[in-house]
Design an enzyme around this catalytic site. Structure first.
Site, short mmCIF file in Angstrom:
data_model
loop_
_atom_site.label_atom_id
_atom_site.label_comp_id
_atom_site.label_asym_id
_atom_site.label_seq_id
_atom_site.Cartn_x
_atom_site.Cartn_y
_atom_site.Cartn_z
N ASP A 29 11.34 -30.24 33.55
CA ASP A 29 10.30 -29.39 32.89
C ASP A 29 9.44 -31.10 31.72
OD1 ASP A 29 12.20 -28.85 31.01
OD2 ASP A 29 12.10 -26.62 31.28
N HIS A 80 13.97 -16.99 31.38
CA HIS A 80 13.23 -17.99 31.21
C HIS A 80 14.07 -18.89 32.49
CE1 HIS A 80 12.77 -20.88 27.97
NE2 HIS A 80 13.54 -21.09 28.26
N ASP A 127 14.59 -15.89 26.27
CA ASP A 127 13.91 -14.65 26.68
C ASP A 127 14.11 -14.21 28.58
OD1 ASP A 127 12.40 -16.82 28.18
OD2 ASP A 127 10.56 -16.64 27.09
N GLU A 136 8.21 -18.84 31.68
CA GLU A 136 7.90 -17.64 30.93
C GLU A 136 7.66 -16.21 31.79
OE1 GLU A 136 9.90 -18.47 28.31
OE2 GLU A 136 8.27 -19.83 27.50
C1 GLP Z 1 14.67 -25.35 27.44
C2 GLP Z 1 14.36 -25.73 28.68
C3 GLP Z 1 15.58 -24.64 29.96
C4 GLP Z 1 16.81 -24.27 29.26
C5 GLP Z 1 16.91 -24.02 27.76
C6 GLP Z 1 18.16 -23.34 26.96
O1 GLP Z 1 13.61 -23.78 27.37
N1 GLP Z 1 12.60 -25.15 29.43
O2 GLP Z 1 15.06 -25.12 30.23
O3 GLP Z 1 17.47 -23.59 30.19
O4 GLP Z 1 15.82 -24.18 26.93
O5 GLP Z 1 18.38 -23.89 26.45
P1 GLP Z 1 19.71 -24.32 25.63
O6 GLP Z 1 20.24 -24.88 27.03
O7 GLP Z 1 19.89 -25.23 24.78
O8 GLP Z 1 20.31 -22.72 25.21
#
Ligand code: GLP
Length: 270
Positions: free
Chosen positions: A67, A144, A142, A149
């Site tokens: 993404d 995802h 959340d 989402e």
């Molecule tokens: C973002 C990314 C996700 C990732 C998430 C969790 O929203 N789009 O791909 O898994 O963050 O991030 P973290 O690993 O910093 O908790």
């Protein structure tokens, strides 16, 4: 689902890196799906260490990132803190340290003029590369995966998404705050691989660390299938490995069973 529970973040990262290394050694031309976020940083550090010690070659590897925020993209002239794009993140945390070829790594273009066309083309590029062999995933607060989402269809493909308030808050705290960018200037939209795109990968590797992920991990792994927790869709995938540290695993009802399964698998070389 194969669920591996490790005592801390470092052990989780090493286990995840070893799974990626196994994939690369089995097929040096593998197509990897890569993730951003704080969770995979330790995994990437371990891959970099192995590459620098001469034991890991990325010269034939292709990669596709999950993404990117819409409205920003990589600008290598800017210091890290001023550029919060995922392309920039990948460059700093992995690509610049290894021998992956520039033409072989792909991060969605957050500055594209035609996002919908871009999404269709991204899907085609993944297909033309032969599909994703191993997809690395983190999990959002959340529930995802990538930026799928709550409410996103399990059959979705790469698409444009509006970020939830919770995602904006989480990602502001983790990444944007230190850059000095005001909260309301953070991008509210993103390009993301869909759940259908992720489910097409041959093997998915979901990583989570820390207590703040415990509840959502329990929902993803042990809760009902629901588009309200898009990571629960992974229960439909034929080959998922979940690597957690003890804290992220602390709300799982069957943690002891998963540990037992891992021991038995090793004992009987399954
Ligand atoms: C973002 C990314 C996700 C990732 C998430 C969790 O929203 N789009 O791909 O898994 O963050 O991030 P973290 O690993 O910093 O908790």
């Amino acid at each position: 689902m194969e669920i591996l529970i490790r005592k801390n973040y470092d052990e989780m990262s090493k286990t995840a890196a070893n799974l990626i290394v196994d994939q690369i050694k089995r097929n040096p031309k593998s197509v990897l799906g890569l993730a951003t976020g704080s969770t995979p940083i330790g995994t990437y550090e371990e891959l970099i260490r192995l590459h620098k010690s001469g034991n890991l070659d990325f010269s034939q590897i292709k990669s596709f990132n999950l993404d990117e925020y819409l409205g920003i993209s990589i600008d290598l002239d800017k210091p890290y803190n001023e550029d919060q794009s995922y392309a920039r993140f990948m460059w700093e945390e992995l690509f610049k340290h290894i021998n992956i070829k520039e033409k072989n790594y792909h991060v969605p273009n957050g500055l594209t003029d035609n996002p919908h066309q871009f999404c269709r083309n991204y899907e085609k590029q993944i297909k033309d590369a032969g599909g994703i062999d191993l997809q690395v995933l983190g999990i959002g607060g959340d529930g995802h995966v990538a930026f799928n989402e709550p409410g996103t269809s399990f059959s979705s493909r790469t698409h444009i998404t509006a970020l939830t308030q919770q995602t904006l808050d989480d990602n502001y705290e983790l990444f944007y705050k230190k850059s000095g960018i005001p909260r309301d200037e953070m991008p509210h939209f993103a390009i993301t691989m869909g759940i259908g795109t992720i489910l097409d990968s041959r093997h998915t590797l979901l990583l989570a660390s820390g207590e703040r992920k415990a509840e959502v991990i329990a929902k993803a792994i042990e809760g009902p299938l629901t588009a309200q927790i898009t990571s629960s869709s992974l229960q439909l995938h034929p080959k998922v490995t979940v690597v957690l540290d003890e804290e992220a695993a602390s709300s799982l009802k069957r943690a002891d069973h998963y540990k037992h399964v891992e021991i038995m698998k090793k004992k009987f070389s399954l």
